[in-house]
Design an enzyme around this catalytic site. Structure first.
Site, PDB file in Angstrom:
ATOM      1  N   TYR A 118      68.268  36.061  27.234  1.00 16.91           N
ATOM      2  CA  TYR A 118      69.505  36.074  26.440  1.00 16.91           C
ATOM      3  C   TYR A 118      69.835  37.460  25.881  1.00 16.91           C
ATOM      4  CZ  TYR A 118      68.211  31.139  26.624  1.00 16.91           C
ATOM      5  OH  TYR A 118      67.818  29.904  27.063  1.00 16.91           O
ATOM      6  N   HIS A 119      69.425  38.497  26.572  1.00 20.65           N
ATOM      7  CA  HIS A 119      69.695  39.859  26.112  1.00 20.65           C
ATOM      8  C   HIS A 119      70.707  40.553  27.013  1.00 20.65           C
ATOM      9  CE1 HIS A 119      65.479  39.992  23.998  1.00 20.65           C
ATOM     10  NE2 HIS A 119      66.328  39.139  23.431  1.00 20.65           N
TER      11      HIS A 119
END
Length: 584
Positions: free
Chosen positions: A509-510
């Site tokens: 989720y980066h």
């Protein structure tokens, strides 16, 4: 009044706002007096700054700017204070994987076949993430051209309000010992710094397991000069009509409330320094630029975006997502519920992190699968892949017991993709391609990362939390059997770690990019080719800073808010001085 006396009183007021950090016009539930549902918004309003997105960067930016200007924050989601228990550490997985309509987590499936999530709540990703807090590396800050002392002050401003030292209990301590035994050294103890070796970083969970988010930074805001509208979906940024060689200039936005009523917010006209600022994140910021007419002209015309304000083919380019590969380790001993605390920062560019006592799979809820089924129809992945992966599973399974998970995250990455419109609905997901492990260097980092995890699992320091006779290699086979993504498996008789990385890739989720520094925005985060418009969020990053980006993203909001106010004070002082001279 004498000009110098006027300036003296002005500076006193600014100082009061800057140093009075105890503003908190909120009730016991954390609801701010200036936080309202967008249904209460007037048809037309005017502000000095209009911030699109009340997320990780947006809250810090808004709180800072409100000290010397009027600020409107338009957040498409709701408030994390509506259900504070949902943000507690024990509910992390449930909240992240709740993809029902209007939940805080919006599911999307990339064109690579990897499940991902977008935050839609005040506080952004800090409301649904694993809570790890670690500053960015020195090289990242140098490349961005930031002032070191001001960066330090901005980090401290964030940390004072919402960051804690984790408790370092049994599983996390054993994980740390395993990292050191695997050669990820030295032991750097507890630190916010990005240092090679093994360390404990900060966390936004307090000792009682309660999450603190970027929304808490709004406690710094001047409640008399800020308005936050929730459930406010921005549809378009408005620009002045271009004439000849005149640069287009942003002057307002169109947004819609939850009832479908359309509102307009415009910049106050009495001040030339006023701006619209996009802080909507790496997905929505480039998407909204395109929907507003700023982007690759041919692509915008193909989707009926009219008028095209500025042809910039770099909008939506440079999209990247740090790939993650997990290993689940069932434990013979009870484990504490923990998210990322200890981390191994390797010299070869892989970050090793872990958690314990959480669900062993991200894909075992009916609502999550229903969401995947709906979204897969919009991607290139056929629905039969869904059936292939999910039908053999018992969807009632709820494995939350004794287990740990260790993951590797690839630094960078070098692999890049792009974002394109799928339609003109700002609430829908655009088409996003990340090209995971396309660059051989990223793949090499993964191989070394997985090899390090295997050493940790087999280490003496970690042995208490692994069953005897269970090999690290055998645990990797479990991941191959799980539906970690929608990519076709390439299983052969000869086990290949490179292929394993490709087959089991997930997101951490980066994701970032899409409005990159030097390509879409300049060093002051102003959008190239237009006036009165900036982008301040992770979409501007050339890579993901540190092991986890939330610390630097919040810092950026504070840092740029300070920069903007400093410039505003200088310009205002010059204008006031000229006015006094004219009157004399």
């Amino acid at each position: 009044m004498d000009f110098h006396i006027f300036r003296f009183f002005h500076l006193i007021l600014v100082a009061v706002f800057i140093f009075h950090d105890s503003w908190c016009y909120c009730d016991e539930a954390g609801n701010y007096s200036f936080m309202k549902n967008a249904t209460s918004a007037p048809t037309l309003s005017h502000f000095d700054y209009i911030i699109i997105g009340g997320g990780t960067a947006g809250c810090a930016l808004a709180a800072t700017l409100s000290r010397d200007a009027t600020v409107l924050v338009l957040e498409r989601g709701g408030s994390p204070y509506d259900n504070p228990a949902a943000t507690d550490i024990g509910n992390f997985a449930n909240t992240l994987l709740d993809v029902t309509p209007n939940s805080w987590s919006q599911l999307f499936v990339s064109e690579d076949g990897v499940y991902n999530s977008r935050a839609r709540v005040l506080g952004g990703g800090t409301v649904i993430n694993a809570g790890f807090y670690s500053r960015g590396e020195e090289d990242f800050m140098k490349e961005a051209g930031w002032d070191r002392e001001e960066v330090e002050a901005a980090y401290e401003w964030v940390e004072k309000k919402m960051v804690f030292e984790p408790p370092a209990k049994g599983w996390q301590s054993a994980f740390r010992d395993g990292l050191l035994e695997a050669g990820v050294s030295p032991n750097n103890g507890f630190t916010f710094g990005h240092i090679n070796g093994t360390k404990f970083g900060g966390t936004i969970f307090d000792r009682d397991g309660h999450r603190h988010t970027a929304a808490n930074l709004l406690e710094y805001a001047n409640p008399n000069t800020i308005v936050v509208y929730l459930h406010a979906s921005v549809h378009k940024i408005l620009f002045t009509t271009t004439k000849g060689n005149q640069r287009p200039k942003a002057y307002g936005v169109i947004f819609e409330d939850a009832s479908g009523v359309v509102h307009k917010a415009e910049l106050a006209t009495q001040d030339s320094m006023n701006e619209v600022i996009l802080s909507a994140g790496a997905i929505a910021s480039p998407q909204l630029l395109m929907l507003s007419g700023v982007g690759p002209a041919a692509h915008l015309k193909a989707y009926g975006v009219n008028p095209v304000i500025l042809d910039n083919p770099m909008v939506g380019q440079g999209m990247a997502d740090n790939p993650m590969n997990p290993v689940f380790i069932p434990s013979p001993e009870p484990v504490e519920v923990s998210l990322v605390q200890a981390v191994g920062i390797t010299k070869f560019g892989s970050y090793i992190e872990g958690g314990s006592g959480l669900s062993l799979s991200i894909s075992l809820t009916r609502s999550f699968l229903d969401g995947v089924l709906k979204l897969v129809k919009k991607t290139k992945f056929p629905t039969h892949l869904i059936s292939k992966f999910f039908e053999p599973l018992d969807l009632r399974l709820n494995v939350t017991a004794k287990a740990g998970v260790i993951i590797q995250k690839t630094d960078g990455p070098f692999s890049r993709g792009h974002l394109e419109l799928r339609n003109t609905d700002p609430n829908d997901n655009p088409s996003v391609t990340f090209n995971y492990y396309q660059d051989p260097e990223d793949l090499n980092k993964c191989v070394e990362g997985i090899s390090t995890i295997m050493k940790v699992i087999e280490s003496k320091g970690y042995s208490k939390y692994k069953y005897d006779g269970v090999s690290a290699r055998g645990l990797l086979d479990i991941i191959l059997a799980l539906p970690t993504n929608l990519r076709a498996r390439h299983i052969t008789s000869a086990f290949d770690l490179k292929q394993y990385c490709k087959d089991t890739v997930m997101t951490i989720y980066h994701y970032h990019g899409g409005c990159q520094l030097g390509k879409v925005v300049d060093n002051d985060y102003k959008v190239l080719g237009v006036d009165a418009l900036r982008v301040i969020d992770g979409s501007t990053f050339l890579k993901s800073p540190g092991t986890n980006p939330q610390a630097t993203t919040m810092m950026l909001g504070r840092y740029m808010g300070q920069k903007i106010l400093q410039k505003r004070t200088i310009i205002r002082g010059k204008e006031e001085e000229e006015t006094v001279k004219t009157e004399l």
